[in-house]
Write a protein that holds these residues in place. Structure first.
Motif, PDB file in Angstrom:
ATOM      1  N   ASN A 169       0.928  -1.110   0.102  1.00  0.00           N
ATOM      2  CA  ASN A 169       0.109   0.007   0.090  1.00  0.00           C
ATOM      3  C   ASN A 169       0.709   1.369  -0.008  1.00  0.00           C
ATOM      4  OD1 ASN A 169      -2.172   1.603   0.084  1.00  0.00           O
ATOM      5  ND2 ASN A 169      -2.387   1.445   2.132  1.00  0.00           N
TER       6      ASN A 169
ATOM      7  N   ARG B  40       2.139   4.396  -2.500  1.00  0.00           N
ATOM      8  CA  ARG B  40       1.974   5.173  -3.949  1.00  0.00           C
ATOM      9  C   ARG B  40       3.274   5.180  -4.754  1.00  0.00           C
ATOM     10  NH1 ARG B  40       0.328  10.339  -0.886  1.00  0.00           N
ATOM     11  NH2 ARG B  40       1.903   9.598   0.798  1.00  0.00           N
TER      12      ARG B  40
ATOM     13  N   ASN C 265      -3.438   4.226  -7.479  1.00  0.00           N
ATOM     14  CA  ASN C 265      -2.408   4.511  -6.702  1.00  0.00           C
ATOM     15  C   ASN C 265      -1.102   4.796  -7.372  1.00  0.00           C
ATOM     16  OD1 ASN C 265      -2.091   5.013  -3.867  1.00  0.00           O
ATOM     17  ND2 ASN C 265      -1.299   3.107  -3.290  1.00  0.00           N
TER      18      ASN C 265
END
Length: 376
Positions: free
Chosen positions: A244, A246, A268
């Protein structure tokens, strides 16, 4: 391919272009060099051909003779080893200018050869800041260089994305390393924190060692300095690891090719690209129609700059009123050309003046404009 195989091919190409022309015509040879088998370059080469076909139809005259542009198109495979003999072939062929090379490494490697011969070199996709740092008078960039773009991206990542812990991965090429150096410097000036910097091979598809270190550093953003083929594989690796974090890509990431190669990655991801979004360019629709009439693949943003690189060379020839490469070089330093991508003018080192950059965001498998980055 070995150089012993490459060199005879160049001589055959020279013979193929030694065609007779009319008494009132003047043959003008232009060198074009890029890795021709790469899907990233196909629309760029098509755009260069389009520009010179249009120039031929305009029946440009110098000294009472109509100019007939012909291209010497060579495959440098994105490798400096192949770029050097191609550059020497172009010089022997007395080209008036070179549209190329594509990758930063080959462009930098042969810039001195073209400069010594007085031949203007206008790459289609070279954005390394190193290209314009050696004081060579005959080199010109139609895209903003990474010394500017990376710093603007750093400000975006720190202030807009509000990244607290930034990791950098770069591909070890002239482009990737120069981009990473400028980005890291920009992050520090913006008050951000770099927690990891990893260098990988530009040929690898195994990102696990670098991603292991990124996770250990507890980064919340990864910025990748490399081309789209690897940024897509990096995004897929991150997805498989359920990271998770970016991802911010460069090097043509905001393209359909990324979506194809990064199948399953829906969001993302952000990407920095040079130039104004194409749908905001007054000439985009006409250019798009002309390209689709002769080219079936995706029209990447590189095609727009390739078209401008070819057209600004033609404009400089007209401005100089001469086919002497040295006179054309002088004209390029003085020119202010209204190109498809905007006004093209160059500083003393050949870098584009007032470049624009755009941040794109991947959302539900589609790219959208997030923010334009330009001089205030």
């Amino acid at each position: 391919m070995k150089l012993s195989i490459l060199l005879p091919a160049l001589f055959l190409a020279a013979a193929a272009h030694a065609q007779s022309i009319g008494a009132n015509e003047q043959l003008v040879l232009v060198g074009v060099a890029a890795p021709l088998t790469s899907p990233r370059t196909e629309s760029g080469i098509a755009a260069v051909r389009l520009a010179f076909d249009e120039a031929n139809r305009r029946a440009i005259r110098i000294g009472g003779k109509q100019l007939v542009f012909r291209l010497l198109v060579e495959d440098d495979k994105g490798d400096a080893m192949f770029a050097a003999p191609i550059a020497q072939y172009f010089i022997r062929s007395k080209v008036v200018g070179v549209i190329g090379h594509w990758n930063s490494g080959p462009s930098i490697a042969v810039a001195g050869l073209y400069s010594a011969a007085g031949i203007p070199q206008i790459p289609m996709a070279t954005t390394s800041s190193r290209f314009t740092q050696d004081g060579l008078r005959s080199i010109f960039q139609v895209q903003g260089h990474d010394g500017v773009g990376a710093v603007r991206l750093a400000e975006f990542v720190v202030r807009h994305l509000q990244a607290a812990r930034i990791a950098v991965i770069e591909d070890g090429t002239a482009y990737g390393t120069d981009f990473a150096d400028s980005f890291v410097s920009g992050v520090r000036r913006a008050g951000g924190l770099i927690v990891s910097r990893e260098a990988i091979s530009s040929k690898t598809s195994d990102f696990n060692p670098a991603l292991n270190n990124v996770q250990k550093a507890n980064a919340d953003v990864i910025v990748f300095g490399g081309v789209v083929t690897q940024s897509a594989l990096l995004a897929r690796s991150m997805m498989r690891r359920d990271m998770n974090i970016r991802l911010v890509g460069t090097g043509g990431t905001a393209t359909g090719l990324f979506l194809q190669l990064a199948e399953g990655v829906q969001g993302n991801v952000w990407a920095l690209e040079t130039g104004v979004p194409r749908d905001r360019l007054p000439g985009w629709r006409e250019f798009n129609d002309k390209m689709h009439s002769r080219f079936q693949g995706e029209i990447t943003h590189y095609a727009l700059f390739a078209y401008d690189a070819a057209n600004v060379l033609v404009a400089a020839i007209q401005k100089a009123g001469s086919l002497d490469p040295k006179a054309v070089t002088i004209a390029l330093h003085e020119i202010r050309y209204p190109g498809l991508t905007g006004i093209l003018s160059f500083d003393a080192n050949g870098a584009l003046i007032n470049p624009v950059y755009t941040i794109y965001r991947l959302d539900q498998g589609k790219w959208s404009v997030e923010k334009m980055l330009q001089e205030k």
